[in-house]
Design an enzyme around this catalytic site. Structure first.
Site, PDB file in Angstrom:
ATOM      1  N   LYS A 105      -6.429  -5.464  27.592  1.00 34.29           N
ATOM      2  CA  LYS A 105      -7.010  -5.627  28.924  1.00 34.29           C
ATOM      3  C   LYS A 105      -6.051  -5.274  30.067  1.00 34.29           C
ATOM      4  O   LYS A 105      -6.478  -4.727  31.084  1.00 34.29           O
ATOM      5  CB  LYS A 105      -7.524  -7.057  29.091  1.00 34.29           C
ATOM      6  CG  LYS A 105      -8.747  -7.352  28.222  1.00 34.29           C
ATOM      7  CD  LYS A 105      -9.126  -8.815  28.311  1.00 34.29           C
ATOM      8  CE  LYS A 105     -10.635  -8.963  28.370  1.00 34.29           C
ATOM      9  NZ  LYS A 105     -11.039 -10.344  28.660  1.00 34.29           N
ATOM     10  N   ASN A 107     -11.980  -5.277  31.533  1.00 34.83           N
ATOM     11  CA  ASN A 107     -12.628  -5.395  30.229  1.00 34.83           C
ATOM     12  C   ASN A 107     -13.748  -4.379  30.039  1.00 34.83           C
ATOM     13  O   ASN A 107     -14.271  -4.247  28.941  1.00 34.83           O
ATOM     14  CB  ASN A 107     -13.111  -6.820  29.938  1.00 34.83           C
ATOM     15  CG  ASN A 107     -14.289  -7.253  30.772  1.00 34.83           C
ATOM     16  OD1 ASN A 107     -14.616  -6.635  31.782  1.00 34.83           O
ATOM     17  ND2 ASN A 107     -14.928  -8.331  30.368  1.00 34.83           N
ATOM     18  N   ASP A 164     -15.035 -10.987  33.530  1.00 32.50           N
ATOM     19  CA  ASP A 164     -14.860 -12.354  33.034  1.00 32.50           C
ATOM     20  C   ASP A 164     -15.211 -13.375  34.120  1.00 32.50           C
ATOM     21  O   ASP A 164     -15.917 -14.356  33.863  1.00 32.50           O
ATOM     22  CB  ASP A 164     -13.419 -12.587  32.586  1.00 32.50           C
ATOM     23  CG  ASP A 164     -13.050 -11.815  31.333  1.00 32.50           C
ATOM     24  OD1 ASP A 164     -13.811 -11.890  30.356  1.00 32.50           O
ATOM     25  OD2 ASP A 164     -12.016 -11.135  31.344  1.00 32.50           O
ATOM     26  N   GLY A 171      -5.740 -23.766  32.880  1.00 37.32           N
ATOM     27  CA  GLY A 171      -5.488 -22.484  32.225  1.00 37.32           C
ATOM     28  C   GLY A 171      -5.424 -21.359  33.238  1.00 37.32           C
ATOM     29  O   GLY A 171      -6.405 -21.076  33.923  1.00 37.32           O
ATOM     30  N   GLY A 190      -4.086 -18.211  32.335  1.00 35.18           N
ATOM     31  CA  GLY A 190      -3.865 -16.964  31.601  1.00 35.18           C
ATOM     32  C   GLY A 190      -4.885 -15.935  32.043  1.00 35.18           C
ATOM     33  O   GLY A 190      -5.433 -16.022  33.137  1.00 35.18           O
ATOM     34  N   GLY A 191      -5.148 -14.958  31.180  1.00 35.39           N
ATOM     35  CA  GLY A 191      -6.055 -13.876  31.555  1.00 35.39           C
ATOM     36  C   GLY A 191      -7.416 -14.374  31.985  1.00 35.39           C
ATOM     37  O   GLY A 191      -7.916 -14.020  33.058  1.00 35.39           O
ATOM     38  N   ALA A 192      -8.046 -15.212  31.174  1.00 38.08           N
ATOM     39  CA  ALA A 192      -9.387 -15.696  31.508  1.00 38.08           C
ATOM     40  C   ALA A 192      -9.341 -16.580  32.749  1.00 38.08           C
ATOM     41  O   ALA A 192     -10.184 -16.475  33.639  1.00 38.08           O
ATOM     42  CB  ALA A 192      -9.981 -16.455  30.328  1.00 38.08           C
ATOM     43  N   ILE A 236     -14.771 -22.772  28.464  1.00 38.25           N
ATOM     44  CA  ILE A 236     -15.013 -21.444  27.886  1.00 38.25           C
ATOM     45  C   ILE A 236     -14.228 -21.235  26.609  1.00 38.25           C
ATOM     46  O   ILE A 236     -14.146 -20.126  26.080  1.00 38.25           O
ATOM     47  CB  ILE A 236     -14.649 -20.327  28.880  1.00 38.25           C
ATOM     48  CG1 ILE A 236     -13.133 -20.292  29.128  1.00 38.25           C
ATOM     49  CG2 ILE A 236     -15.400 -20.503  30.192  1.00 38.25           C
ATOM     50  CD1 ILE A 236     -12.655 -18.944  29.588  1.00 38.25           C
ATOM     51  N   GLY A 264     -18.846 -21.427  26.733  1.00 42.95           N
ATOM     52  CA  GLY A 264     -18.449 -20.032  26.649  1.00 42.95           C
ATOM     53  C   GLY A 264     -19.581 -19.073  26.357  1.00 42.95           C
ATOM     54  O   GLY A 264     -19.528 -17.890  26.728  1.00 42.95           O
TER      55      GLY A 264
END
Lengths: 273, 273
Positions: free
Chosen positions: B75, B96, B112, B136, B138-140, B225, B248
């Site tokens: 990604k 994505n 996302d 969180g 991170g990427g998400a 998610i 999710g």
């Protein structure tokens, strides 16, 4: 069109052509994969001659690629990109189906000829001991010539406007058969009892056929691969006489079964069943 | 799996991942393409990080490629290969879904975040004016953070074990919203009325959640998610209390509709209907 299903585990048989819209392979082969329980799908890609080598290099690195199918104009160029070739592909100098092996090597095959003889069905037995007139010594004609050499005819007369193509094909047959089976067609080639048209002539009204169909007799067996349409000038003349005939659709369907087997990892020549 | 049909005119949405077996996109998106009458099919390809650039270069040259989908671990790397990016993709630094435009340029998007907020359905309205705890970064988490900034919450508290990820995400939200909306979560972050878990914690028994779920009240709205499985530690605690929840799968389905629209040539953010 029969439906197929695709998930994350589906492998791809990539079909390259320029143009590619006309390719029959995905429509015909995907139902065979599904029926045999293979999670494998044929998908078309418009690949130009200028981008063939780069695209090939990228696809061979992808281990979920089961293989590559090639159609016009890539059959000769793709043969030079393969790591190994079947005997038919090597002798004709062209491929139409390439198996990606687990080590990433690309093994090329040419099923035009095998598809032709297998597509003859019960008429295949007519080739043995026969005098055959092969009209057309281009790509398809050469592939058919190679396959005919293994059917033990007595003679194959090769007819083409291009003397170089005739010479190549006569030599191909004689090397493949190991005997002087083939020669250039002379004025009396129409006496052959098996006529095979591997030229596009006869699709359109007014086309001049390589041999005058007035020489047909009801005992002549006539195969014409000119078209997927089941009717050509030669076939309609032959059918009017009551000749046994065979057309391009029979060849195509036999070939698709061979390509399906090869794409699914079988040895070249084993149809998917 | 719903069936799809493939012929010579079918265009391809190529999904790259390493591994790729787990990708849901082909299974979920192909029925949407078919239902909308698009001759377009999503197909998975196992592409490794080492071969991403070469594969990308080959696929972008093929004009029957409608686009490329990328999943882990591509990604971020794929974003650097795009010719242009949507605002979400640019600010988060990841893509994505990539649209291949007619001129061969590659336009990258990240759905996302948009998929998350659209997947909330009627609960989306709960974001406005709310204090949100985002677990969180991170990427998400970053993608969701960017989308949350447009929903006009009063505050977003960002929680992550990695201080750099917290700082990046706080800054991302504040730049996207134009106000000082976000800050690092403090000891009382559990007072937020919207909890969003964008960490994988809670999938396995014994996982320690970033915030003690004992602080949940029945008025807390909880989105998790972490998994396509609809049950996580956090969700089960929330549901036991009678909280409104979101998982999710909701995010995934909303996102698939956005990717389908983008792959079919619509502007980023328009779902295929």
């Amino acid at each position: 069109m029969s439906p197929v299903t695709i998930d994350g585990s589906t492998r791809v048989y990539a079909v390259f052509g320029d143009p590619v819209k006309q390719v029959q392979t995905p429509r015909l082969i995907n139902p065979l994969f599904a029926a045999a329980g293979h999670n494998l799908v044929a998908v078309p890609f418009h690949v130009t001659p200028a981008s063939l080598a780069q695209t090939w290099g990228a696809f061979r690195q992808i281990d979920t690629i089961a293989g590559i199918g090639v159609t016009v104009p890539h059959k000769v160029a793709a043969a030079t990109l393969c790591d190994s070739l079947t005997e038919a592909a090597r002798m004709v100098g062209a491929v139409n189906s390439i198996q990606r092996r687990d080590d990433g090597s690309m093994h090329g095959a040419l099923f035009d000829g095998a598809g032709f003889v297998q597509g003859l069905g019960t008429c295949r037995a007519r080739l043995k001991g026969a005098e055959i007139l092969l009209m057309g010594a281009g790509g398809a004609g050469r592939a058919i010539a190679h396959a005919l050499a293994a059917e033990a005819p007595s003679r194959i007369w090769v007819l083409d406007r291009d003397p170089g193509s005739v010479a190549f094909t006569v030599d191909l047959i004689n090397r493949a058969s190991g005997v002087m089976m083939a020669a250039e067609a002379g004025a009396d080639a129409h006496r052959a009892t098996v006529w095979i048209n591997a030229t596009p002539m006869g699709l359109r009204p007014g086309d001049v056929l390589p041999v005058d169909p007035g020489h047909l007799t009801q005992d002549t067996f006539v195969a014409d691969i000119a078209s997927l349409s089941r009717q050509t000038e030669l076939l309609s003349r032959a059918r009017a006489l009551g000749c046994a005939t065979n057309d391009g659709n029979d060849m195509l369907n036999a070939q698709i079964a061979l390509i399906a087997g090869f794409a699914a990892g079988l040895e070249a020549g084993q149809p998917l069943t």
